[in-house]
Design a protein around this motif. Structure first.
Motif, PDB file in Angstrom:
ATOM      1  N   ILE A 182       1.049  -1.068  -0.215  1.00 50.99           N
ATOM      2  CA  ILE A 182       0.050  -0.237  -0.153  1.00 50.99           C
ATOM      3  C   ILE A 182       1.169   1.164  -0.046  1.00 50.99           C
ATOM      4  N   ALA A 183       1.890   1.213   0.763  1.00 50.71           N
ATOM      5  CA  ALA A 183       2.848   2.815   1.286  1.00 50.71           C
ATOM      6  C   ALA A 183       3.781   2.890  -0.816  1.00 50.71           C
ATOM      7  N   ILE A 184       3.938   1.609  -1.537  1.00 48.72           N
ATOM      8  CA  ILE A 184       4.151   1.947  -2.956  1.00 48.72           C
ATOM      9  C   ILE A 184       3.707   2.634  -3.434  1.00 48.72           C
ATOM     10  N   MET A 185       2.394   1.717  -3.854  1.00 45.31           N
ATOM     11  CA  MET A 185       1.585   2.024  -3.966  1.00 45.31           C
ATOM     12  C   MET A 185       0.404   3.879  -3.982  1.00 45.31           C
ATOM     13  N   HIS A 236       1.642   7.119  -6.669  1.00 50.35           N
ATOM     14  CA  HIS A 236       0.403   8.023  -6.709  1.00 50.35           C
ATOM     15  C   HIS A 236       0.685   9.385  -6.430  1.00 50.35           C
ATOM     16  N   LEU A 237       1.053   9.569  -5.275  1.00 50.19           N
ATOM     17  CA  LEU A 237       2.081  11.251  -4.321  1.00 50.19           C
ATOM     18  C   LEU A 237       2.967  11.486  -6.223  1.00 50.19           C
ATOM     19  N   TYR A 238       4.175  10.754  -6.765  1.00 48.89           N
ATOM     20  CA  TYR A 238       4.480  11.186  -7.307  1.00 48.89           C
ATOM     21  C   TYR A 238       4.234  11.447  -9.265  1.00 48.89           C
ATOM     22  N   SER A 239       2.395  10.816  -8.997  1.00 52.50           N
ATOM     23  CA  SER A 239       1.940  10.507 -10.619  1.00 52.50           C
ATOM     24  C   SER A 239       2.373  10.412 -12.006  1.00 52.50           C
ATOM     25  N   ILE A 240       3.013   8.368 -11.040  1.00 53.26           N
ATOM     26  CA  ILE A 240       3.329   7.755 -11.951  1.00 53.26           C
ATOM     27  C   ILE A 240       2.295   7.023 -12.083  1.00 53.26           C
ATOM     28  N   HIS A 241       1.145   6.636 -12.507  1.00 50.38           N
ATOM     29  CA  HIS A 241      -0.032   6.462 -13.087  1.00 50.38           C
ATOM     30  C   HIS A 241       0.107   5.249 -13.873  1.00 50.38           C
ATOM     31  N   LEU A 242      -0.128   4.137 -13.023  1.00 52.04           N
ATOM     32  CA  LEU A 242      -0.317   2.913 -13.618  1.00 52.04           C
ATOM     33  C   LEU A 242      -1.641   2.579 -14.158  1.00 52.04           C
ATOM     34  N   PRO A 243      -1.996   0.907 -14.865  1.00 50.58           N
ATOM     35  CA  PRO A 243      -3.275   1.396 -15.361  1.00 50.58           C
ATOM     36  C   PRO A 243      -4.087   0.909 -14.279  1.00 50.58           C
ATOM     37  N   ASP A 244      -5.276   1.426 -14.363  1.00 49.93           N
ATOM     38  CA  ASP A 244      -6.015   1.213 -12.876  1.00 49.93           C
ATOM     39  C   ASP A 244      -6.644  -0.223 -12.498  1.00 49.93           C
TER      40      ASP A 244
END
Length: 70
Positions: free
Chosen positions: A15-18, A22-30
């Motif tokens: 959860i921390a990695i995710m 998300h905080l650093y605007s690295i978007h992964l697929p939903d």
């Protein structure tokens, strides 16, 4: 007792990695985000349950299931 903390720690790390991604605007697929967050929450819940209860039946069931599959 150590095994129960392992589930909880792994869930927290996922959860921390995710959240950091998300905080650093690295978007992964939903789908990937949902899968990772869901597995992190599930591992945390198993870890919290294992802190108070015996989960040896769960481990035995998991091992039997893996033996049947492989």
């Amino acid at each position: 007792m150590k095994g129960s903390h392992k589930f909880f720690r792994i869930g927290l790390v996922i959860i921390a990695i995710m959240l950091l991604l998300h905080l650093y605007s690295i978007h992964l697929p939903d789908f990937i985000e949902g899968l990772m967050l869901g597995s992190g929450i599930a591992l945390e819940l198993i870890g919290v349950y294992a802190m108070k209860h015996d989960i040896s039946k769960f481990r035995n069931f998991k091992m039997k299931l893996l033996k049947k599959v492989f």
